[in-house]
Design a protein around this motif. Structure first.
Motif, short mmCIF file in Angstrom:
data_model
loop_
_atom_site.label_atom_id
_atom_site.label_comp_id
_atom_site.label_asym_id
_atom_site.label_seq_id
_atom_site.Cartn_x
_atom_site.Cartn_y
_atom_site.Cartn_z
N GLU A 60 -3.59 13.04 -6.45
CA GLU A 60 -3.66 13.60 -5.09
C GLU A 60 -2.30 14.15 -4.68
O GLU A 60 -1.72 13.69 -3.71
CB GLU A 60 -4.07 12.52 -4.09
CG GLU A 60 -5.31 11.74 -4.44
CD GLU A 60 -5.51 10.58 -3.48
OE1 GLU A 60 -5.82 10.84 -2.31
OE2 GLU A 60 -5.33 9.42 -3.89
N ALA B 69 0.62 7.53 -6.15
CA ALA B 69 -0.60 8.33 -6.36
C ALA B 69 -0.45 9.76 -5.85
O ALA B 69 -1.17 10.65 -6.31
CB ALA B 69 -1.77 7.65 -5.64
N GLY C 88 -2.38 8.88 3.82
CA GLY C 88 -3.41 7.85 3.68
C GLY C 88 -4.43 8.21 2.62
O GLY C 88 -4.39 9.27 1.99
N ARG C 89 -5.40 7.34 2.46
CA ARG C 89 -6.44 7.54 1.45
C ARG C 89 -7.52 8.51 1.91
O ARG C 89 -8.28 9.03 1.10
CB ARG C 89 -7.06 6.20 1.06
CG ARG C 89 -6.10 5.27 0.33
CD ARG C 89 -6.74 3.96 -0.07
NE ARG C 89 -5.77 3.10 -0.75
CZ ARG C 89 -5.57 3.07 -2.06
NH1 ARG C 89 -6.28 3.86 -2.84
NH2 ARG C 89 -4.69 2.26 -2.58
N GLU D 246 0.83 -1.20 0.00
CA GLU D 246 0.00 0.00 0.00
C GLU D 246 0.87 1.26 0.00
O GLU D 246 0.52 2.26 -0.64
CB GLU D 246 -0.93 -0.02 1.22
CG GLU D 246 -1.76 1.23 1.42
CD GLU D 246 -2.91 1.38 0.43
OE1 GLU D 246 -3.68 2.36 0.57
OE2 GLU D 246 -3.04 0.54 -0.48
N ASP E 226 -8.56 8.24 9.84
CA ASP E 226 -8.23 6.87 9.43
C ASP E 226 -7.19 6.26 10.35
O ASP E 226 -7.09 5.02 10.46
CB ASP E 226 -7.69 6.85 7.99
CG ASP E 226 -8.78 7.09 6.96
OD1 ASP E 226 -9.98 7.05 7.34
OD2 ASP E 226 -8.45 7.30 5.79
N ARG F 210 0.50 4.12 -2.74
CA ARG F 210 0.10 5.46 -2.32
C ARG F 210 1.12 6.52 -2.74
O ARG F 210 0.74 7.60 -3.20
CB ARG F 210 -0.06 5.51 -0.79
CG ARG F 210 -1.34 4.88 -0.29
CD ARG F 210 -2.58 5.54 -0.85
NE ARG F 210 -2.70 6.93 -0.42
CZ ARG F 210 -3.42 7.85 -1.06
NH1 ARG F 210 -4.06 7.54 -2.18
NH2 ARG F 210 -3.49 9.09 -0.59
#
Length: 604
Positions: A277, A270, A377-378, A263, A383, A267
């Motif tokens: 983002e 991304a 994080g997403r 992850e 979270d 991430r």
């Protein structure tokens, strides 16, 4: 639903923002300019790109196409340091995870990673604090190649995480995620380890018994399981939103650990400019993130080393944070976790009881943490109030629920202590920090004649000769950053603990460090100004009455220091590479500013 911010948290945050206005603005200007200058690999000459692509074999076509992100891996792998041993195989796995999403990854560079546990009481400890500056410089070298769209930082332990962050922040236009490898499984109970250490200090256990006990505690790959500086680092990365949520204390070699690492790769790709983002590190690490880190440190009884590291990390991002800020927060943030040496359980038991997810949820719910920080994080910082798990092979996050062990975790409404247990002391002996979370309250005030030493070996020799069997304030001076690199003095803990157990009043005063292993003996540490150059500690003499009081925040003596000449500065020792660090010692700033030559001379 999160409550409005606690008044003290709001007040300190606003003060930090105001004090940081000029330096933070200059930092943000820097990373905007760096983003423009180093933003696209396509602007790099073909010859330069060919050099960078030459060793990449199967990833070469993807690099040439430049369709996906190229991730720089900065690793602090070695297999002498148990926490970092798992990193040996990480680059190959991280490259596979990158290929899954059309990205690439390269090992951008390596940094040193020394183990304070190995160097405790040895001369190599005098290199330890300045290794943080070396790590920051090494990180800057690694990221200087204008090849990367994001970075993964592989590091866990004492000076390594602060150094990685300080270096990465100079490339704050890039997104960055910190990737831990997790703690080793639990060994013998920590109280048993402490018992054998004290028996050895008293001559009631031999070296073979001591070694057997230590090896039953430190026994396999992974982070040491007590809540020292290494695990405090991991807690702070969670509180700053720089980890994948909940990844701090997942053990090495597990499927969940691998899923979290995967992850992290997805991430960071991304979060780059080519993703949807864009979240550069320099925007994530702002005044509120620094405050969150300090709050987490206080709420969990973390390492005193961060009274030095946190101002240094903040300064690297243009944020001014000092001991007044820490002390005011400590008065408002309750202690809601007790992990050894503050309690009996270790970080594995802490995690099983609810761990960081529980801590974050409690702090947010009480208005004691900023929920609006920018995280990797997403979602948002809420979270981090959940815990990761696997649903078959899929990574999921679940609600933590109530604490599973109230001897380790308690709600803000019913804490172990109403304050965070790290206080500022000041008086005619200067300014210092004291950690009270592991000290019984009736020991918070010690006033006694002092005995002055200039190294910890002399303290232990005096203890062995019975010279400390009395009420005493042990002063260990010329241990500051400019004198000898500010080593940890952890070897003093067993001897002083024995003196205390014999019924005497005892405290430690030093311009050195004591680390996250600071325990039951009251210790005024990081004294500044340091003794070198005529600081107040250099004017103390044996028998002077010294008062250490965590209740009133006092560090003082009744002696007339102005009437005395200071003790002569010692000559720096040579050997074990210490002479190579002479420049760092000479230009280092004070402990409260971060004890860094790099920050002091770099215009930060």
């Amino acid at each position: 639903m999160n409550k409005p911010l606690h008044d003290a948290l709001h007040r300190v945050t606003q003060r930090v923002i105001e004090n940081s206005h000029a330096s933070r603005s200059a930092y943000l200007d820097l990373i905007r300019r760096e983003g423009d200058n180093m933003g696209e690999r396509s602007a790099v000459s073909c010859s330069n790109l060919a050099h960078a692509y030459a060793g990449m074999e199967e990833d070469k076509p993807a690099l040439v196409s430049a369709r996906g992100a190229n991730i720089g891996i900065v690793t602090s792998y070695n297999d002498m340091l148990s926490a970092h041993q798992p990193y040996g195989r990480y680059p190959d796995r991280l490259k596979i995870y990158a290929r899954e999403i059309g990205a690439t990854a390269q090992v951008a560079g390596g940094t040193p990673a020394m183990c304070d546990g190995v160097t405790q009481g040895e001369v190599g400890m005098e290199l330890s604090l300045f290794s943080r500056d070396v790590i920051a410089l090494s990180t800057a070298v690694a990221l200087s190649h204008a090849m990367y769209d994001g970075a993964l930082m592989l590091g866990i332990c004492d000076k390594i995480v602060p150094g990685l962050l300080m270096g990465a922040l100079r490339f704050g236009h890039l997104p960055a995620i910190f990737v831990p490898s997790g703690p080793m499984p639990s060994g013998i109970p920590n109280k048993e380890k402490q018992r054998v250490r004290q028996l050895y200090a008293e001559g009631k256990a031999d070296r073979a018994e001591l070694l057997a006990s230590e090896m039953a505690s430190y026994h396999s790959p992974g982070t040491c399981t007590f809540f020292g500086t290494a695990n405090s680092n991991q807690m702070m990365m969670e509180m700053m939103g720089l980890h994948i949520p909940g990844s701090a204390f997942i053990q090495p070699g597990t499927k969940l650990r691998q899923a979290l690492d995967r992850e992290a790769v997805h991430r960071v790709a991304a979060l780059g400019r080519k993703g949807e983002e864009y979240r550069p590190l320099g925007l994530c690490v702002d005044e509120k993130a620094i405050i969150n880190a300090a709050v987490g440190l206080l709420a969990t009884g973390g390492s005193t080393n961060h009274a030095i590291h946190l101002p240094a990390m903040a300064r690297a991002a243009g944020v001014i944070f000092d001991w007044d800020d820490m002390s005011e927060l400590s008065g408002a943030v309750p202690l809601i976790a007790q992990v050894y040496p503050n309690g009996s359980g270790d970080v594995n038991q802490f995690h099983a009881a609810g761990g960081m997810g529980y801590v974050v949820g409690e702090l947010l719910g009480a208005g004691l943490a900023h929920g609006d920080i920018l995280t990797v994080g997403r979602g948002d910082f809420s979270d981090y109030a959940r815990e990761p798990g696997l649903d078959v092979e899929e990574l999921v996050w679940r609600d933590v629920g109530p604490a599973g062990d109230d001897t380790m975790l308690r709600p803000v409404a019913a804490p172990f202590r109403p304050d965070g247990g790290m206080r500022l002391l000041q008086g005619n002996l200067g300014r210092a920090c004291i950690k009270t979370s592991a000290v019984e309250e009736h020991r918070w005030t010690i006033e006694a004649p002092c005995r002055v030493f200039e190294d910890q070996q002399s303290v232990n020799a005096a203890f062995a000769a019975g010279e400390l069997d009395r009420d005493v304030v042990v002063v260990v001076r010329f241990q500051g950053p400019r004198a000898n690199g500010m080593p940890e003095l952890h070897k003093l803990t067993p001897a002083l603990g024995v003196v205390q157990d014999r019924g005497f009043k005892v405290a430690l005063v030093t311009d050195g460090r004591m680390s996250g292993a600071s325990g039951k003996v009251p210790a005024a540490i990081h004294c500044t100004p340091e003794a070198l150059g005529g600081g107040p500690l250099a004017r103390l003499r044996d028998g002077d009455i010294v008062r250490v009081c965590a209740v009133t925040g006092t560090l003082s003596t009744t002696a007339d220091l102005s009437a005395r000449e200071p003790a002569a500065d010692p000559q720096p020792d040579r050997g074990t590479g210490r002479e190579l660090f002479g420049m760092m010692r000479r230009f280092a700033d004070g402990a409260e500013q971060g004890a860094s030559a790099m920050l002091a001379t770099g215009g930060l």
